[in-house]
Scaffold this active site. Structure first.
Site, PDB file in Angstrom:
ATOM      1  N   LYS A 243       0.860  -1.182   0.000  1.00 42.86           N
ATOM      2  CA  LYS A 243       0.000   0.000   0.000  1.00 42.86           C
ATOM      3  C   LYS A 243       0.898   1.235   0.000  1.00 42.86           C
ATOM      4  CE  LYS A 243      -3.908   1.999   2.607  1.00 42.86           C
ATOM      5  NZ  LYS A 243      -4.793   1.834   3.788  1.00 42.86           N
TER       6      LYS A 243
ATOM      7  N   SER B 154      -9.774   1.918   2.947  1.00 48.48           N
ATOM      8  CA  SER B 154      -8.887   2.667   2.089  1.00 48.48           C
ATOM      9  C   SER B 154      -7.860   1.824   1.331  1.00 48.48           C
ATOM     10  CB  SER B 154      -8.137   3.706   2.924  1.00 48.48           C
ATOM     11  OG  SER B 154      -7.252   3.079   3.818  1.00 48.48           O
TER      12      SER B 154
ATOM     13  N   SER C  21     -10.007  -0.373   7.106  1.00 50.65           N
ATOM     14  CA  SER C  21      -9.398  -0.229   5.781  1.00 50.65           C
ATOM     15  C   SER C  21      -8.673  -1.461   5.234  1.00 50.65           C
ATOM     16  CB  SER C  21      -8.422   0.944   5.784  1.00 50.65           C
ATOM     17  OG  SER C  21      -9.111   2.161   5.778  1.00 50.65           O
TER      18      SER C  21
END
Lengths: 95, 484
Positions: free
Chosen positions: B76, B151, B175
């Site tokens: 990420k 997210s 997330s």
């Protein structure tokens, strides 16, 4: 709870955030809605409840007061917007 | 190659069936073929990945390789990677080439894994649809008109489309778990403090926790083994030994006590999602688990509590983005105030600005007690609910999200509606408890995730509970048709 234009401008100043005038009505509406959601907390009985700052109620660890980081000024300043003589440059603050 | 588990890939690398360079190139080719459509990656590390793979192949040849050596992975874009753009999906950091590695990245590199690239996400991890990214929305591989969740939406889409065999994510209010649910993945948010936050760009420091996003529980366990552990550079990292998270995977579930919070099956939960979750619970009953209805009476406080604490901490954390030392700076600032205000005004997107403003207000003089202190007290109420529940049960189960993936653009005009959809995941962050989402079936061809919440540091049990389910079911092996 409702916020007005002046409130949003004041908060934006506190947060050092430039906001276009045309966006202010949207923030007035959205922030008002969010604070209405948050208002639900006022119904909760929290007398004698201590605030929870850390999920495990742990305390900050202390470490010996010795230098552990090496000087990497050049590396760190290589990604800065503007530097000179090892210093970060900003617009003049003091006349 | 892209249908194999990590242990199968590891075996193939170790017995010479294929090399890490070949495996890495296979994934790079898949990224190349599909990323324009999905927008899952912000940065692809082509040359660098091949270099890392060559080094891994040397270790494999010299028999000095570990179990994950040579296996590719996607990070990420919230994790700092030395020499590689680390944007956090923000214009503010769209020129930020990190001068150092996050601890998580350092550990994964040390394990010999190969970084394929950096995945898209909601800007500064603020969002649950991946639509707040400066780099544009990510598409859900199960239906490209729909969101992948957020997210960690880029990691989720990359995994679902098999553009990477495993990925990292971070979870502040759901997330990792929510995109795992919406993309048919196994995602784990560990106990707060289990994994170092050093070099993971801070959103809400008392809630943020990194974790693995995987195709199955065994893969998640293998990566958790590498990611976990004490780090003196993170003052909230917990000094506690890391067990081998694969050791208990096959333990029997006979006698496992599962709690079902009635608040998690209330109105607001899609009836077909509810039925899918109930079917998964039946599987656990057949494995010898006992089911008990429990109550988490302060669940309704979780979302409002979160939307004070997270913005307050974010407004403080993001004050370091000031246009002075790194990141975006506005053109021709007329004075220092102007430099701060315009750099931040131009650098941050709408959702980030909203949260900074909420946080600045909640922390401002005269309001601190009414908002932040009150929210911290409510946080304890939410947390105490779990303490009581875990006196009677071993794990808590329920849906990860109230619905399957929504259409792109669905919630653009109503932030509060989006916030409320995080109702089932936020409590675990407030309490600091570990939580997982695992594939549990489909509604109208869209994945549904079962959430499993455990007691503090009970990650091994969560993985065991997930693994045994995955021995009985094959939901986690399903791949969207276009990406097989």
């Amino acid at each position: 709870m409702s916020l007005d234009k002046t409130d949003v401008e004041k908060i934006a100043h506190l947060a050092r955030l430039a906001i276009d005038d045309s966006d202010i009505p949207g923030y007035v509406r959205d922030l008002g809605n969010i604070f209405n959601l948050v208002e639900q907390l006022s119904d909760a009985d929290t007398s004698n409840i201590s605030p929870m700052a850390h999920p495990l109620d742990a305390h900050q660890r202390l470490r010996p007061d010795v230098v552990t980081e090496t000087n990497q000024r050049e590396l760190f300043q290589s990604i800065a917007p503007e530097t000179a003589d090892g210093l970060y440059l900003v617009p003049q603050v003091i006349e | 190659m892209h249908n194999k588990s990590l242990s199968e890939l590891s075996a193939s690398l170790h017995n010479g069936e294929f090399t890490s360079v070949e495996l890495t190139q296979h994934y790079l080719d898949r990224i190349n073929a599909h990323n324009d459509n999905l927008n899952a990656f912000i940065t692809v590390c082509d040359d660098r990945a091949i270099e890392q793979a060559k080094m891994a192949d040397q270790q494999l040849q010299s028999k000095t390789a570990g179990i994950l050596t040579g296996i590719p992975l996607a990070h990420k874009d919230i994790f700092c990677t030395q020499g590689v753009l680390t944007s956090c999906a923000s214009k503010m950091l769209s020129n930020f080439v990190s001068p150092y590695d996050a601890t998580v990245v350092e550990k994964i590199n040390a394990a010999g894994m190969v970084t394929l690239g950096k995945t898209n996400m909601d800007e500064f991890a603020m969002g649950s649809s991946n639509e707040t990214s400066f780099y544009g929305a990510v598409k859900n591989p199960w239906d490209t008109n729909r969101v992948p969740g957020g997210s960690s939406g880029g990691s989720a889409a990359a995994m679902a489309a098999r553009l990477a065999p495993i990925a990292t994510g971070s979870d502040t209010g759901g997330s990792i778990r929510q995109p795992a649910s919406l993309c048919n993945l196994t995602g784990l948010k560990p106990t707060y403090g289990r994994i170092s936050r050093y070099g993971m760009i801070a959103f809400a420091s008392s809630l943020d926790q990194a974790g693995p996003m995987a195709n199955n529980a065994e893969d998640a366990a293998l990566l958790l083994n590498v990611m976990s552990g004490f780090d003196e550079r993170d003052s909230t990292s917990v000094e506690r030994d890391v067990p081998d998270y694969t050791a208990d995977l096959n333990n029997s579930l006979a006698g496992l006590r599962i709690g079902l919070p009635k608040e998690y099956f209330d109105e607001g939960l899609d009836p077909e999602v509810a039925a899918t979750i109930q079917a998964a619970i039946k599987v656990y009953e057949s494995l010898g688990a006992t089911i008990k209805e429990i109550t988490l009476p302060n669940t309704h406080l979780a979302v409002p509590t979160y939307y004070v604490i997270a913005p307050a901490e974010c407004s403080s954390n993001l004050s370091r983005m000031d246009g002075v030392r790194f990141g975006h700076r506005c053109e021709n600032p007329k004075d220092l105030q102007d430099l701060y205000q315009r750099s931040r005004g131009e650098g941050f997107g709408d959702e980030v600005k909203r949260r900074i403003l909420i946080g600045a207000y909640a922390l401002s003089a005269g309001y601190y007690d009414a908002y932040y202190l009150k929210a911290q007290q409510c946080r304890r109420l939410v947390s105490e609910d779990f303490k009581q529940a875990f006196a009677d049960v071993d794990v808590i189960m329920g849906p990860t999200a109230p619905t399957t993936a929504s259409n792109l653009g669905n919630n653009a005009d109503d932030p509060v509606a989006t916030y409320l959809a995080d109702i089932y995941t936020i409590s675990a962050n407030l309490a600091g408890l570990p939580g997982m989402s695992i594939p549990a079936g489909f509604v109208n061809s869209l994945p549904v995730g079962l959430q499993i919440i455990g007691n503090y540091f009970d990650e091994a049990r969560l993985l065991n509970v997930a693994h045994r389910y995955q021995q009985e079911t094959d939901w986690h092996t399903k791949i969207p048709t276009a990406f097989q």
